[in-house]
Design an enzyme around this catalytic site. Sequence first.
Site, short mmCIF file in Angstrom:
data_model
loop_
_atom_site.label_atom_id
_atom_site.label_comp_id
_atom_site.label_asym_id
_atom_site.label_seq_id
_atom_site.Cartn_x
_atom_site.Cartn_y
_atom_site.Cartn_z
N LYS A 78 29.54 49.25 41.99
CA LYS A 78 29.63 47.96 42.53
C LYS A 78 29.30 47.19 41.43
O LYS A 78 28.15 47.44 40.66
CB LYS A 78 28.80 47.59 43.70
CG LYS A 78 29.04 46.22 44.30
CD LYS A 78 28.10 46.21 45.84
CE LYS A 78 28.43 44.89 46.11
NZ LYS A 78 27.69 44.71 47.63
N SER A 158 30.20 42.27 51.41
CA SER A 158 30.49 42.25 50.05
C SER A 158 30.92 43.13 49.23
O SER A 158 31.62 43.11 48.09
CB SER A 158 29.11 41.61 49.45
OG SER A 158 28.06 42.35 49.24
N SER A 182 26.90 44.56 54.23
CA SER A 182 27.90 44.49 53.12
C SER A 182 28.16 46.12 52.70
O SER A 182 29.22 45.92 52.23
CB SER A 182 27.42 43.85 52.03
OG SER A 182 27.24 42.49 52.30
#
Length: 493
Positions: A78, A158, A182
């Site tokens: 990420k 997210s 998330s």
Amino acid sequence: MTQLTDLTLAGARDALRAGETTAAELTDAHLTAIEGAGALNAFVHHTPDIACDQAKAADARIKAGDAPAMCGIPIGVKDLFCTKGVASQAGSRILEGFKPEYESTITSQLFDAGAVMLGKLNMDEFAMGSSNETSTYGNAVNPWKAGNSDAALTPGGSSGGSAAAVAARLCLAALGTDTGGSIRQPAAFTGITGIKPTYGRCSRWGVVAFASSLDQAGPMTRNVRDAAIMLTAMSGHDPKDSTSADLAVPDFEAMLTGDIKGQTIGIPKEYRMDGMPEEIEALWQNGIAMLRDAGADIRDISLPHTKYALPAYYVIAPAEASSNLARYDGVRFGHRADIGQGDGITEMYEKTRAEGFGDEVQRRVMVGTYVLSAGFYDAYYNRARKVRTLIKKDFESVFADGIDAILTPATPSAAFELGANFSPIEMYLNDVFTVTVNLAGLPGVAVPTGQNARGLPLGLQLIGKPWQEGELLNVAQCLEDRAGFVAQPSKWW
């Protein structure tokens, strides 16, 4: 042998050790898959050279018999994790061009274990979002489609890029972070497994901060066993992170028996929300039946302060965000706005932040600054902190009363269309089942257990006791075994 990109992490590990494939072949197969998946916009910074070098080194370790479980495993990272010499923007324009001179603790641990980084993954800007629509890179797209519709769906947020990449077979596993859901919400939206560990289990050093008392990194994988393997490699005490717990890390994979006979699973009545879709209620009831059939005792429980969790979260998280994001000023790194003649340092700060931060980040920074201001600190921020303590005590009480794990829905719906005209409040409601876990610092895992009428994946959430990720993953393994979820998105990208 199974196509290389269809292997699980555990399957790839075993194949590598048996000499059935190499890390170089495994990496090349995934790099090829990534090249053909531009429509998903999951990978936003590609690192094929680094991947090939790491794969070569992994093959040498495997040949020498020095191969940890993650050795040779291609993963995605990420964009919130700082990676040395590789763009690390947290999905934001304000960090444009930023290439850290250091490596986050978690990526260091994974690379030391021989993992292979394929690239950096899309995400909501500074991890603020539930649909991956606030990213400076544009939307990440869910590889699933609803029925006969061609509409693009959200992969959740997210960690949307991480979820899309794992579900689309672009990497064997991915790093995500979870501040209010998330990891778990995107996992549920894409039919994969995601665990948020206990706060303090994994180091936050080198992870761009959103809300420091809530953020926690975790793995996003095809199944529970893979999550256990990756979590073991990610966990451990880090003296550079003052919130990191100095606790031994068990072998989470070794704890997976799938046997939960005699355990007590709590079903919180407060999670039966008004207007909950029938398909989510049915999924929950099926999950309860599966665990009961596996020999668990099912008990109704009460977590009375749950109804205050969402408002408390959306006071605490923006407050911490407004403090953390104050460091982005355009002076030392990242984007800097052009300033006019006569403009001073204050005007430069204002213009840089106005250009660099997106609408959602600006909204949360303003909310956070407001609730921390002198006249409202006690009315909002301190009150929210007190509510957080009550929420934590609710969980402590039920665990002390003999509950081993708690079963809830992971999300209030299946994945929705990108571009859906939700108000900010409606978007925040996507976190309704997940934020309590962050506020209480507990481990939570999302497991795919079914599909809705249009064929989209649905997940259930299990919440465990602090520091008992192994026990929690074992219950998740039982749920996974009983649910038998094997559906995959049909390739259209």
